[in-house]
Design an enzyme around this catalytic site. Sequence first.
Site, short mmCIF file in Angstrom:
data_model
loop_
_atom_site.label_atom_id
_atom_site.label_comp_id
_atom_site.label_asym_id
_atom_site.label_seq_id
_atom_site.Cartn_x
_atom_site.Cartn_y
_atom_site.Cartn_z
CB CYS A 297 -1.04 -0.21 1.34
SG CYS A 297 -2.04 -1.47 1.29
NE ARG B 219 4.64 2.03 -0.91
CZ ARG B 219 5.79 1.48 -0.52
NH1 ARG B 219 6.88 1.62 -1.08
NH2 ARG B 219 5.74 0.94 0.46
CD1 TRP C 165 -1.60 -5.17 -4.47
CD2 TRP C 165 -0.30 -6.16 -2.55
NE1 TRP C 165 -0.88 -6.59 -4.64
CE2 TRP C 165 -0.32 -7.12 -3.77
CE3 TRP C 165 0.04 -6.47 -1.39
CZ2 TRP C 165 0.47 -8.22 -3.68
CZ3 TRP C 165 0.95 -7.41 -1.39
CH2 TRP C 165 0.87 -8.52 -2.39
CG ASN D 172 2.60 0.00 3.51
OD1 ASN D 172 2.37 -0.95 3.14
ND2 ASN D 172 3.72 0.61 3.22
N GLY D 173 1.14 -2.00 5.61
CA GLY D 173 1.38 -3.27 6.56
C GLY D 173 0.46 -4.36 6.73
CD GLU E 128 14.13 -11.03 -13.95
OE1 GLU E 128 13.69 -9.68 -13.77
OE2 GLU E 128 13.97 -11.59 -12.80
CE LYS F 290 11.03 -8.26 -14.73
NZ LYS F 290 10.99 -8.97 -13.76
CD GLU G 234 7.14 -9.63 -12.22
OE1 GLU G 234 7.32 -8.75 -11.21
OE2 GLU G 234 8.21 -9.34 -13.11
CG HIS H 31 17.19 -35.29 -15.40
ND1 HIS H 31 17.49 -36.53 -15.07
CD2 HIS H 31 18.25 -34.48 -15.89
CE1 HIS H 31 18.97 -36.68 -15.28
NE2 HIS H 31 19.46 -35.49 -15.75
CE LYS I 228 9.62 -1.32 -8.66
NZ LYS I 228 10.07 -1.86 -10.03
#
Length: 692
Positions: free
Chosen positions: A2, A33, A89, A116-117, A566, A570, A573, A589, A687
């Site tokens: 947040c 955020r 968020w 926020n938290g 990575e 991306k 995401e 395998h 983020k």
Amino acid sequence: MCGIFAYLNYLTAVDRQTIADILTNGLKRLEYRGYDSAGLAIDGDSEKEVLIFKEVGKVAALQKLIEEQKSVNWEKTFTSHCGMAHTRWATHGQPSPINSHPHRSDPKNEFTVVHNGIITNYRELKLVLEKKGYAFESETDTEAIAKLAKYIWDSQKGNKQLTFTDLVKGVVKELEGAFAMIFKSVHFPNEIVATRRGSPLLIGVKTPKKLKVDFVDVEFGGIAEERELPGEVEAAPSTLGTLEVPQLRRSESRAFLSEDGLPQQIEYFLASDPSAVVEHTKTVLYLLDDDIANIREGELHIHRLRRDDGISSIRSIQTLEIELAEIMKGSFDHFMQKEIYEQPDSVVNTMRGRVNFDTHKVTLGGLKSYLPTIRRCRRIVFIACGTSYHSALATRAIFEELTEIPVSTELASDFLDRKTPIFRDDVCVFISQSGETADTILAMRYCMERGALCVGVTNTVGSSISRESHCGVHINAGPEIGVASTKAYTSQYIALVMIAIQLSEDRTSMTARRNEIIDGLHALPQHIKEVLAIDQELQRLAKDVLHKEKSLLIMGRGFQNATCLEGALKIKEVSYMHSEGILAGELKHGPLALVDENMPVILIMTRDSLYPKVRSALEQVTARKGQPIIICNKGDDAIGAESKTIRVPQTIDCLQGLLTIIPLQLLSYHLACLAGVDVDFPRNLAKSVTVE
């Protein structure tokens, strides 16, 4: 996570509409955020009235709601006012107006709070408060904070000496978890109290004249040297604990007088991130864990939850170095696109002043005093999450090669779950773009308790990791707004390579290898520009080949394994396409069972020592009728013209991943655009992850 923002003006005439605009514009800067709902609280027409507006969706939806409030006098002017806002968020309860912040203590809005938290003991608090008769209206943990403030106020009604700061201290002492909070109350008009523990919070100060001071004193209470308050203070007994009203030392906090010693107009901006205040002021101070900041009548007072906790008794006023243009999109369509294209410059900024290309020397001032300790260590442990973890994975091999020190890479959440053994002769490196990643911070504190040397690698000056670690390196990539990290990854990669080079400077046998790497770093910006030049080709590839697919495999090995992981992250995401990074050596395998003529595959096959082995993987894929897109080096004639290729410049093996990741960043961007989704704000993500 947040984003929280507050604005307080003193002796400065501002109309209600301008206040609302400042708050919503501040939220827009923090939207990366969290962006599933937003809200704000401002003063009504009387001291006992607070107006709260909340809406599901992005900040633009909140702005539209405010525009529709025709019954509110938006032209009313305030010479002193405090308002606060929040972009969410969701962690507790689905996005809805009732679950959005600010949260209130009661229908009269006596206490409002943005947070926020995560409060980990909110269920216990809620149970006790409900038994006391306090009704809850939302599913969130934050509402328990507002109700707890109201409960303490009700139990202390006979105490005329109770200050807003005392009340918030009483609230904070009952909370467990991580938080940054801002409180507002009708009982303390034109006054704000803010506090933090584990989540970031800063205060920007704007004045027409230069400030007389460059720091703020921290005020303590409760010992004999402090002046006595008249009368006795009695706190009502409570199942939630007894509220202690501290006796304050004579105030040494700063009234922010001008150089002529007179009170002056002043505006305060409280925010989770500097990007929200830089358009108003560059003069800021960062709150530390368990700081409680009180702003009233133009004065900023900072208190501590407990005295004698070993924390500095002053908070320095700092000047932000970021520019407004850095957090604007400019001519680009999205922040992610802008940040991909900034990489030729951001990698230079990471190296600037640190790499001497003439003498082939690397100097990292933040590590200088600790180099002998690091060289003597038993092992190096990289600890990070997400993209930062991939940067550690990408550089682990060159660390081991240059230093001959064993290196392990750990995901911070798993590291904590396992209670991993850490010893005094270990060096633990914590990597985080924001410097506020909750799991990484908790892992750092775990390692500190066990006596390990803790090194921070972050992009944010003043962040928790940069303050609490013993030493470290700032990657200097500049602000990164897009939720999907791009330029921070390449800068983290380079920063870690530079650390490895400096640690190995005492080993003459590695001189030639170090010189090759430094020459590769010198050529890197031009090589990145060459990769960016094929963007149109990548856009066509995304549109013609990959856009309609449901899944994608990305394969490579050695230095390119991290690039596969990575790149897959991306694509997941931002485009919501299932993608998987696979170590090519593990193909036999299990993963080979997925390959057929319908499965899209990207294979990274660059000219390094593992080229023959990756070629073997290519043959295995084509034998199953796979038609892989090959990321290879320019001039590699061994790859037939019939193959689909993405050609990048060749550089030294340990830096090749910096060039092979950029086509995957661009592909993920174009796939997201083709899918019509919000590139900068992917669903369900934020983020800066400031909760576990």
